[in-house]
Design an enzyme around this catalytic site. Structure first.
Site, PDB file in Angstrom:
ATOM      1  N   ASP A 181       0.907  -1.109  -0.003  1.00 15.86           N
ATOM      2  CA  ASP A 181       0.063  -0.100   0.099  1.00 15.86           C
ATOM      3  C   ASP A 181       0.962   1.213   0.118  1.00 15.86           C
ATOM      4  O   ASP A 181       0.705   2.311   0.738  1.00 15.86           O
ATOM      5  CB  ASP A 181      -0.923  -0.116   1.116  1.00 15.86           C
ATOM      6  CG  ASP A 181      -2.160   0.988   1.016  1.00 15.86           C
ATOM      7  OD1 ASP A 181      -2.293   1.489  -0.061  1.00 15.86           O
ATOM      8  OD2 ASP A 181      -2.703   1.318   2.230  1.00 15.86           O
ATOM      9  N   ASP A 198       2.338   2.311   7.930  1.00 17.87           N
ATOM     10  CA  ASP A 198       1.164   1.540   7.647  1.00 17.87           C
ATOM     11  C   ASP A 198       1.704   0.145   6.969  1.00 17.87           C
ATOM     12  O   ASP A 198       1.134  -0.155   5.786  1.00 17.87           O
ATOM     13  CB  ASP A 198       0.279   2.351   6.538  1.00 17.87           C
ATOM     14  CG  ASP A 198      -1.367   2.114   6.570  1.00 17.87           C
ATOM     15  OD1 ASP A 198      -1.584   1.003   7.358  1.00 17.87           O
ATOM     16  OD2 ASP A 198      -2.069   2.640   6.181  1.00 17.87           O
TER      17      ASP A 198
END
Ligand SMILES: Nc1ncnc2c1ncn2[C@@H]1O[C@H](COP(=O)(O)OP(=O)(O)OP(=O)(O)O)[C@@H](O)[C@H]1O
Ligand SMILES: [Mg+2]
Length: 245
Positions: A181, A198
């Site tokens: 991501d 993340d």
């Protein structure tokens, strides 16, 4: 004295406490309580981000150091999507079908990924502890949290490109992980230097979807840079990553 965990002990502000209680259950409070008993958390100070999947808090540990505490929501809308990133990872077998178990596994996965990435020399927040759906990590920022490139760009795009290439090479060849991501939303600008965040969805390079996720990461980076005038073809980016090995 009751040993029952009380959120009042960890969040002083009433409004903040109400927000917390609307999203998180008693088990989350108990997880914070256990992390506090080990010194990793003293209290949660304020919310940095309220996302679809998690809330991130600025917290302090018992020694008075700033920490980022990411708490995964149990009722996340992307719950089914998460399985795709866990199944096929040799580190996680016999995966439960229970929502809470999967979310807790996700927090553990992010912790493990951060650990691996940090060991490989990738600039990510250092992970300190996890318990249930709660992850304690290094706070990236000074007084305020560092902002994602999306909101606070690093304007030297040649420098940014070189940095990202080196980080991705370390990820793939040393940590043997694909972020999955990678974008201007998940790279923070901390004092002009990128920090990759993340990492929950990162999968091992042996994962059946690793190549697909890698291609997507490269594409995201390429289109972000293109928007800012730095044109690099996907092939060129891949070659540069190989060279940076
Ligand atoms: N270690 C950290 N230090 C400082 N700020 C952080 C840290 N980790 C996350 N943040 C802040 O919280 C935001 C959300 O974090 P992250 O990207 O890890 O969560 P998320 O899973 O994307 O949440 P969602 O997708 O649900 O919005 C980041 O954009 C950043 O502003
Ligand atoms: Mg994010």
């Amino acid at each position: 004295m009751s040993t029952k965990a009380r959120i009042e002990d960890y969040i002083k502000d009433e409004k903040l406490r109400n927000t917390f209680s609307q999203v998180f259950d008693y088990t989350t409070v108990a997880a914070i309580h256990e992390l506090a008993a080990k010194g990793f958390i003293d209290h949660l100070e304020h919310i940095i981000s309220t996302g679809k999947e998690a809330h991130v808090y600025l917290a302090f540990d018992k020694a008075g150091k700033k920490r980022a505490v990411k708490i995964y929501k149990i009722e996340t809308s992307n719950f089914r999507n998460l399985r795709k990133y866990i199944e096929g990872d040799p580190r996680f077998k016999n995966i439960s079908s229970d929502r809470r178990d999967i979310i807790c596994l996700w927090a553990r996965k992010e912790y493990k990924n951060l650990e691996k990435l940090a060991d490989a020399g990738v600039r990510v927040p250092l992970p300190y502890a996890f318990n249930q759906n709660v992850l304690v990590m290094e706070f990236i920022g000074n007084d305020a949290a560092a902002m994602p490139l999306k909101e606070d760009p690093i304007t030297d795009f040649d420098f940014l490109y070189e940095f990202i290439i080196k980080e991705v090479a370390k990820m793939i060849y040393h940590a043997k992980l694909v972020h999955g991501d990678l974008s201007e939303y998940n790279i923070l600008n901390f004092e002009g230097k990128p920090v990759i965040i993340d990492c929950g969805q990162a999968v091992t390079t042996a994962h059946p979807h690793a190549m697909e996720f890698f291609q997507r990461d490269i594409k995201n980076i390429s289109s972000y840079l293109a928007k800012n005038g730095l044109k690099k073809s996907l092939e060129e980016i891949k070659q540069d990553i190989k060279k940076a090995r």
